[in-house]
Design an enzyme around this catalytic site. Structure first.
Site, mmCIF file in Angstrom:
data_model
loop_
_atom_site.group_PDB
_atom_site.id
_atom_site.type_symbol
_atom_site.label_atom_id
_atom_site.label_comp_id
_atom_site.label_asym_id
_atom_site.label_seq_id
_atom_site.Cartn_x
_atom_site.Cartn_y
_atom_site.Cartn_z
ATOM 1 N N LYS A 183 94.417 27.798 13.356
ATOM 2 C CA LYS A 183 93.783 26.989 14.295
ATOM 3 C C LYS A 183 94.622 27.127 15.604
ATOM 4 O O LYS A 183 95.763 27.125 15.694
ATOM 5 C CB LYS A 183 93.408 25.649 13.653
ATOM 6 C CG LYS A 183 94.664 24.720 13.814
ATOM 7 C CD LYS A 183 94.297 23.368 13.295
ATOM 8 C CE LYS A 183 93.882 22.495 14.393
ATOM 9 N NZ LYS A 183 95.011 21.531 15.231
ATOM 10 N N HIS A 231 95.827 23.584 7.352
ATOM 11 C CA HIS A 231 97.161 23.195 6.525
ATOM 12 C C HIS A 231 96.751 21.837 5.694
ATOM 13 O O HIS A 231 97.283 21.585 4.699
ATOM 14 C CB HIS A 231 98.204 23.070 7.367
ATOM 15 C CG HIS A 231 98.484 21.940 8.206
ATOM 16 N ND1 HIS A 231 98.041 21.744 9.741
ATOM 17 C CD2 HIS A 231 99.188 20.838 7.930
ATOM 18 C CE1 HIS A 231 98.415 20.670 9.960
ATOM 19 N NE2 HIS A 231 99.179 19.856 9.114
ATOM 20 N N HIS A 233 90.714 19.077 10.520
ATOM 21 C CA HIS A 233 91.204 18.439 9.465
ATOM 22 C C HIS A 233 90.396 17.239 8.812
ATOM 23 O O HIS A 233 90.275 17.014 7.466
ATOM 24 C CB HIS A 233 92.796 17.559 9.765
ATOM 25 C CG HIS A 233 93.447 18.836 10.394
ATOM 26 N ND1 HIS A 233 93.798 20.229 9.990
ATOM 27 C CD2 HIS A 233 94.515 18.697 11.442
ATOM 28 C CE1 HIS A 233 94.724 20.749 10.509
ATOM 29 N NE2 HIS A 233 95.223 19.999 11.519
ATOM 30 N N LYS A 241 97.140 9.808 18.111
ATOM 31 C CA LYS A 241 98.568 9.878 18.162
ATOM 32 C C LYS A 241 99.194 8.518 18.964
ATOM 33 O O LYS A 241 98.413 7.777 19.560
ATOM 34 C CB LYS A 241 98.642 11.013 19.258
ATOM 35 C CG LYS A 241 98.438 12.318 18.588
ATOM 36 C CD LYS A 241 99.049 13.682 19.257
ATOM 37 C CE LYS A 241 98.408 14.810 18.838
ATOM 38 N NZ LYS A 241 98.888 15.148 17.415
HETATM 39 C C1 BG6 Z 1 97.884 20.007 13.695
HETATM 40 C C2 BG6 Z 1 97.542 19.291 15.030
HETATM 41 O O1 BG6 Z 1 96.827 20.788 13.183
HETATM 42 O O2 BG6 Z 1 98.065 18.899 12.973
HETATM 43 C C3 BG6 Z 1 98.493 18.281 15.511
HETATM 44 O O3 BG6 Z 1 97.315 20.654 15.979
HETATM 45 C C4 BG6 Z 1 99.014 17.294 14.414
HETATM 46 O O4 BG6 Z 1 98.387 17.645 16.812
HETATM 47 C C5 BG6 Z 1 99.159 17.952 13.153
HETATM 48 O O5 BG6 Z 1 100.079 16.576 14.756
HETATM 49 C C6 BG6 Z 1 99.193 16.875 11.929
HETATM 50 O O6 BG6 Z 1 99.751 17.645 10.919
HETATM 51 P P1 BG6 Z 1 100.430 16.642 9.924
HETATM 52 O O7 BG6 Z 1 100.596 17.660 8.639
HETATM 53 O O8 BG6 Z 1 101.915 16.524 10.274
HETATM 54 O O9 BG6 Z 1 99.519 15.568 9.611
#
Ligand code: BG6
Length: 488
Positions: free
Chosen positions: A148, A178, A240, A335
């Site tokens: 992405k 992910h 996500h 965030k």
């Molecule tokens: C990413 C986003 O896909 O996922 C980020 O671009 C975000 O902005 C991140 O911080 C969060 O991933 P995780 O695995 O830390 O929850």
């Protein structure tokens, strides 16, 4: 309980853009950890490919540094790093020209899986795909992996899909989200479809509403330029949170197989109603006036004093189908919130009638699925408060922390990237997004963003370290509900 390692055949994995941030932070350390776990067979090769001219030795230094920084626990194990570096090679290539491609082709072995991981900006996807084909790098066992952001809106996502489809079959394209590789996200499916207990209650008759929270304590950091163009809706919700929503809401697929699962997810996205503006709250973090030395505001961090990009979003979604009509899904992500905490709360309805009287108290059941940190599942049930004095009811957690329940395998689950890369090698697309899913998710997101643009919507400020803007609480209050706490 040790985690089971299923061996794979030797493979060639070409990481294009390996020297970039994602390569260093996630992909290379993930491969190293699979090597330590004994899953990278002898002869497997990890070939870094990027524009920069670099010797193999210099690339090995970069890999070693990345591994020490992002996988410090395993990096210290004797011999491991040296062993892993033995699998590593490097080739400089020009994505926009012919240089380096023949040399790269010469490094690939015939007859084995070859995966090309596009860890580069989407503007290069088309060029890379074309050259891989043009220079004869495609074999029967070729796979490409793309990251992405998969597009910026429906139109760009369609264009990307067309570009990739011109060179590769859908069965060869692995679009990574992910979140799908996270241990507890898969547990969501295990809980739903591996138990008799929950599925009969998993519908609007018994579920009052569902909350999905993905809270982060970090800010946008060095990604300001990208993020200010994206915002939380494109960066987190379209992918996500949408994936989490799909897994929670989908019908049971007949099999845990790629198209069976993805067909069901697609139906959920298609059944999502358009979200009206009054069901959405946008926020942007502001510096805490009590902490003059504390973290900078969003606008300062991205260097855009007039930015109207949201770093927080809360919304209420409805799925118009038989299972979910009438059960709202509240989604929020942001965030610089009070804690890093991702959790899904399935909030069941009250028991229809209390035989104990109004004074005894009433507590609805809640199933909390904690994605991170402290992965686990808690079922809140009602019991009698211990002791004499009549029947008073209390809510107690039936708590299953994976770290406690499963020992080392639960304490240190494989990172999402480890699992997903190995799925690519095995040729299993179940945890990857199909092209039509991504497009449908954009089709739902686009009108929301277009509405903000046409109305000149400005996000509400929220103080760094808080739970988000007050309006997000109001969104719930209006429905006589409230968010569960954001607890680490
Ligand atoms: C990413 C986003 O896909 O996922 C980020 O671009 C975000 O902005 C991140 O911080 C969060 O991933 P995780 O695995 O830390 O929850």
């Amino acid at each position: 309980m040790a985690s089971r390692v299923i061996p794979v055949e030797p493979f060639d994995l070409v990481v294009m853009g390996a020297t970039g941030d994602l390569g260093r932070r996630k992909i290379l350390p993930a491969l190293f950890r699979r090597f330590c776990a004994g899953q990278m067979p002898a002869g497997a090769r990890v070939i870094g490919a990027a524009r920069r001219e670099m010797s193999r030795a210099a690339f090995c230094d970069l890999v070693a540094e990345a591994v020490r920084e992002f996988s410090p626990n395993q990096a210290g194990e004797p011999g491991m790093l040296e062993g892993f570096l033995g699998c590593v090679d490097y080739q400089a290539i020009d994505a926009r020209g012919p240089d380096g491609w023949e040399a790269l082709a010469a490094k690939l072995s015939p007859g084995r899986v070859r995966a090309f991981y596009f860890s580069v900006g989407p503007s290069l996807f088309g060029e890379l795909a074309r050259r891989i084909r043009e220079f004869g790098l495609v074999s029967e066992l070729t796979r490409i992996v793309v990251e992405k952001p998969f597009g910026h809106d429906l139109e760009s996502a369609r264009a990307l899909n067309r570009t990739l489809a011109a060179q590769f079959d859908e069965s060869e394209i692995y679009r990574i989200d992910h979140y799908l590789g996270k241990e507890t996200v898969q547990n969501l499916m295990a809980v739903r479809f591996g138990n008799m207990l929950f599925e009969p209650l998993w519908n609007s008759q018994y579920v009052d509403h569902i909350q999905i929270t993905v809270a982060e304590s970090v800010g946008v950091g060095g990604r300001g330029e990208y993020y200010d163009r994206a915002g939380a809706m494109r960066d987190m919700v379209q992918n996500h949170l949408m994936q989490l929503l799909c897994l929670i809401a989908m019908e049971p697929p007949a099999k845990f197989e790629p198209d069976a699962v993805r067909d069901e997810k697609l139906k959920v996205i298609r059944a999502l109603d358009v979200v009206p503006p009054y069901h959405i709250v946008r926020g942007q973090y502001a510096a805490d006036p009590q902490l003059p030395e504390g973290p900078a505001s969003y606008r300062e961090e991205v260097g855009n004093p007039r930015s109207t990009t949201e770093s927080y979003i809360a919304l209420k979604a409805h799925i118009s189908n038989w299972r979910w009509a009438g059960t709202p899904f509240y989604l929020r992500t942001g965030k610089r919130l009070v804690a890093r905490s991702s959790v899904i709360n399935v909030m069941f309805k009250d028991a229809p009638h209390s035989i104990f009287g109004a004074d005894a108290g009433r507590h609805a059941n809640v199933l909390s699925i904690r994605l991170q940190p402290n992965e686990g599942i808690t079922l809140h049930v009602t019991i009698k408060e211990p002791g004499p004095g009549g029947m008073r009811l209390v809510d107690v957690p039936l708590d299953m922390s994976f770290a406690e329940a499963l020992g080392p395998g639960g304490r240190d689950p494989a990172d999402a990237y480890e699992r997903l890369i190995m799925d690519v090698i095995r040729g299993n697309q179940t945890l990857f997004m199909r092209g039509d899913e991504v497009e449908e998710a954009w089709a739902w997101t686009d009108p929301i963003i277009a509405g903000w643009q046409s109305r000149g919507d400005v996000p509400k400020p929220y103080v760094i370290g808080s739970t988000g803007p007050n309006d997000a609480d109001q969104l719930m209050k209006r429905d006589d509900r409230r968010w569960r706490g954001i607890n680490p």
